[in-house]
Design a protein around this motif. Structure first.
Motif, PDB file in Angstrom:
ATOM      1  N   UNK A 101       5.482 -64.336-106.989  1.00  0.00           N
ATOM      2  CA  UNK A 101       6.778 -63.802-106.555  1.00  0.00           C
ATOM      3  C   UNK A 101       7.728 -63.711-107.749  1.00  0.00           C
TER       4      UNK A 101
ATOM      5  N   UNK B 248      -8.291 -65.766-104.054  1.00  0.00           N
ATOM      6  CA  UNK B 248      -8.475 -64.761-103.002  1.00  0.00           C
ATOM      7  C   UNK B 248      -7.506 -64.989-101.850  1.00  0.00           C
ATOM      8  N   UNK B 249      -7.277 -66.243-101.539  1.00  0.00           N
ATOM      9  CA  UNK B 249      -6.324 -66.569-100.473  1.00  0.00           C
ATOM     10  C   UNK B 249      -4.949 -65.997-100.810  1.00  0.00           C
ATOM     11  N   UNK B 250      -4.545 -66.151-102.060  1.00  0.00           N
ATOM     12  CA  UNK B 250      -3.250 -65.623-102.495  1.00  0.00           C
ATOM     13  C   UNK B 250      -3.237 -64.100-102.353  1.00  0.00           C
ATOM     14  N   UNK B 251      -4.314 -63.462-102.815  1.00  0.00           N
ATOM     15  CA  UNK B 251      -4.420 -61.995-102.691  1.00  0.00           C
ATOM     16  C   UNK B 251      -4.283 -61.547-101.237  1.00  0.00           C
TER      17      UNK B 251
ATOM     18  N   UNK C 273      -1.042 -67.828 -92.817  1.00  0.00           N
ATOM     19  CA  UNK C 273      -1.223 -68.940 -93.747  1.00  0.00           C
ATOM     20  C   UNK C 273      -2.089 -70.022 -93.120  1.00  0.00           C
TER      21      UNK C 273
ATOM     22  N   UNK D 103       1.862 -59.606 -96.915  1.00  0.00           N
ATOM     23  CA  UNK D 103       3.280 -59.532 -97.263  1.00  0.00           C
ATOM     24  C   UNK D 103       3.714 -58.110 -97.598  1.00  0.00           C
ATOM     25  N   UNK D 104       2.834 -57.385 -98.303  1.00  0.00           N
ATOM     26  CA  UNK D 104       3.203 -56.052 -98.779  1.00  0.00           C
ATOM     27  C   UNK D 104       3.022 -54.944 -97.743  1.00  0.00           C
TER      28      UNK D 104
ATOM     29  N   UNK E  61      19.352 -59.307-106.917  1.00  0.00           N
ATOM     30  CA  UNK E  61      18.453 -58.830-105.864  1.00  0.00           C
ATOM     31  C   UNK E  61      18.703 -57.351-105.556  1.00  0.00           C
TER      32      UNK E  61
ATOM     33  N   UNK F  90      11.904 -64.845 -98.235  1.00  0.00           N
ATOM     34  CA  UNK F  90      11.421 -63.525 -97.821  1.00  0.00           C
ATOM     35  C   UNK F  90       9.926 -63.563 -97.525  1.00  0.00           C
ATOM     36  N   UNK F  91       9.178 -64.211 -98.421  1.00  0.00           N
ATOM     37  CA  UNK F  91       7.722 -64.241 -98.279  1.00  0.00           C
ATOM     38  C   UNK F  91       7.328 -65.005 -97.019  1.00  0.00           C
ATOM     39  N   UNK F  92       7.798 -66.235 -96.929  1.00  0.00           N
ATOM     40  CA  UNK F  92       7.372 -67.084 -95.818  1.00  0.00           C
ATOM     41  C   UNK F  92       8.052 -66.697 -94.511  1.00  0.00           C
TER      42      UNK F  92
ATOM     43  N   UNK G 106      13.245 -65.603-102.868  1.00  0.00           N
ATOM     44  CA  UNK G 106      11.936 -64.946-102.904  1.00  0.00           C
ATOM     45  C   UNK G 106      10.992 -65.616-101.900  1.00  0.00           C
ATOM     46  N   UNK G 107      11.012 -66.940-101.875  1.00  0.00           N
ATOM     47  CA  UNK G 107      10.133 -67.665-100.949  1.00  0.00           C
ATOM     48  C   UNK G 107      10.557 -67.453 -99.501  1.00  0.00           C
TER      49      UNK G 107
ATOM     50  N   UNK H 186      -2.870 -63.099 -98.751  1.00  0.00           N
ATOM     51  CA  UNK H 186      -1.515 -63.311 -98.231  1.00  0.00           C
ATOM     52  C   UNK H 186      -0.539 -62.270 -98.774  1.00  0.00           C
ATOM     53  N   UNK H 187      -0.729 -61.870-100.019  1.00  0.00           N
ATOM     54  CA  UNK H 187       0.150 -60.827-100.563  1.00  0.00           C
ATOM     55  C   UNK H 187      -0.127 -59.472 -99.927  1.00  0.00           C
TER      56      UNK H 187
ATOM     57  N   UNK I  69     -13.168 -63.001-109.081  1.00  0.00           N
ATOM     58  CA  UNK I  69     -12.888 -63.488-107.730  1.00  0.00           C
ATOM     59  C   UNK I  69     -14.112 -63.396-106.834  1.00  0.00           C
TER      60      UNK I  69
END
Lengths: 330, 330
Positions: free
Chosen positions: A287, B317-320, B301, B326-327, A323, B290-292, B287-288, B322-323, A42
């Motif tokens: 996810x 990296x963008x995904x990382x 985003x 999220x976390x 869930x 919850x995330x969004x 799942x989506x 955003x997670x 990355x």
């Protein structure tokens, strides 16, 4: 002798200098599933990102036996002779059970592989389709940063692989064959609708006339299908990897496509959309990975599916139950 | 006067007795987004589940103007006269912005609505496509438990709605129109490939001959498309809602389809697959959601998409990133 560990800078410089050994190692790094490799990959990719995006990305699909590899090799050789720099990658829906590759033979495209202007990447040797996809996209970026200006992404027409490749290229070429009599039978569902051009291969010798007939039939059918790319009309052509007839025409069609779509802005718009969609599809994958990867989830799903099939729970309740298991503390 | 609150048992008994007022209330309960309604709805559905599954589920799609409602009404009346019990539902990709319904006019199918053997449900009046879908499936189950043996699920051909409806029915009928001259233009991408039968409507008067010509053209095209249902050949037919000609043929085709697919086991296999797929698609949606739906996610985003488009980060990296957001603990 053990190869010394390359640093992030070594990778970046090597790729930028178009050092084929380092390109190969960078791709191997990108394909690795080890966490510390992923992290390093990355960092490398982040530094290379500003140098990506300057190629034309061409997808190639076709049924096994359509002569894809031979055609790509001839096409690639022609471009290399014209001083283009050509990279060939493969999105191969490798079985995650056998870990074997459907496309992969390490000696494929021998002549093209040896050309100084070409880089032919053998198929990744393992992993799931999703994983390979993610890595194929990153491999494509590495090749772009290394200065290859034509990137060919090849796929065997299995499962969802065409849709995957379509979502990562600018131009999508579908290679078809003709048979005696029943010319258009066996078109895979939906593939024609993904194509920016259809080429009917093996238009040579005794087969030439039926290839021309098939071309006309395809053009008739294409008339009824909405083209995948706005402002571009998908058409069918004939080609022969054997005699070379029609190969230069592939490039003419691609150049025309590029000219039209750049002029209308579609080219850039599609690139941006593809990148954004890629991010969101990775989010969706991750996810799901978390959900389905939770310990005991597999077993719980099997149990609840049985309850469902026998009418002992409703689908929405099944989701609630799963869930509840997912959200439990480990 | 305020309606008294129905208990779970009231709903279950009412539906099982095919009390139309209670069926309507049960569907309203299922469509509600209020958590305590959802919970009650799930209890009702769980009790009804063992009594579901005994209908033939028929999807109907067609472009606006194809005469879908008129045809469904005639078709439904014919079935009711033959002592079938017919429910008509609509999957309507209602805009979540306007909250308006595309299909919905409360007076549609007036004649059929009044027939004692029929139940016509107006379109749900709000929510997203995903939400409506989930609810349409549950509405279908309620109608089955109430003893309707032919369930018609209607959709206007917008967005993904055909694919959604295809995934919840046994048999999928596509209604087409013919125009003068360019008979087959404007087929929506991929819709023919979802069909178990194509009916060309308005085959009457001056239009009859061109409808017959279109039918032959469709049959020619269908020859090149792999049928959606194993062991069944998708064909085109003509029909006229005006004269009634061909309407009884719709039911003949459906009965034939049922016979063939039950004999080969495809009918049951597909039902089970649809139910399992429904569960997994609900899991993906949740799942989506919850995330969004995480606070500030939308803004993050948007920011990261800008970095991406300008080459300042890589997709992975963008995904990382955003997670990581999220976390975070809220």
């Amino acid at each position: 002798p053990r190869r010394r560990q390359l640093s992030v800078d070594d990778y970046v410089q090597g790729v930028m200098n178009s050092d084929r050994a380092i390109i190969a190692q960078a791709i191997t790094l990108v394909e690795s599933n080890l966490p510390h490799h992923r992290e390093k990959a990355q960092k490398v990719l982040k530094q290379l990102m500003p140098y990506t995006g300057k190629s034309i990305r061409v997808g190639f699909t076709g049924v096994p036996g359509a002569g894809k590899s031979t055609l790509i090799e001839s096409f690639g050789m022609m471009l290399c002779e014209q001083n283009h720099r050509v990279a060939v990658l493969a999105v191969d829906p490798t079985s995650s059970i056998s870990k074997g590759s459907i496309l992969g033979d390490k000696t494929r495209m021998e002549q093209l592989s040896r050309h100084p202007n070409a880089y032919v990447r053998p198929s990744p040797s393992g992993g799931t389709l999703g994983g390979v996809t993610k890595k194929s996209r990153e491999t494509l970026l590495i090749c772009e940063a290394a200065g290859y200006n034509v990137i060919i992404v090849e796929t065997v027409g299995v499962g969802q692989s065409e849709i995957t490749v379509r979502s990562m290229v600018d131009f999508f070429l579908v290679l078809m064959l003709t048979g005696a009599g029943d010319e258009l039978q066996g078109i895979k569902k939906g593939v024609m609708e993904l194509a920016d051009a259809i080429f009917i291969n093996k238009a040579d010798g005794a087969n030439k006339q039926s290839a021309i007939t098939a071309k006309m039939e395809y053009n008739r059918l294409l008339h009824f299908i909405q083209p995948i790319t706005d402002g571009w009309e998908t058409k069918a052509f004939t080609v022969s990897a054997l005699t070379g007839e029609g190969i230069s025409h592939i490039w003419e069609v691609i150049e025309k496509y590029k000219e039209v779509t750049i002029r209308t802005g579609i080219f850039e718009t599609k690139r941006k959309e593809q990148m954004i969609n890629w991010v969101h599809s990775m989010i969706g994958d991750k996810l799901k990975e978390r959900f389905y990867g939770k310990p005991l989830m597999k077993q719980s799903i099997a149990e609840i599916e049985q309850l469902l099939i026998h009418g002992h729970t409703s689908p929405s309740l099944a989701v609630q139950q799963l869930f509840r298991i997912y959200d439990e503390k480990r």
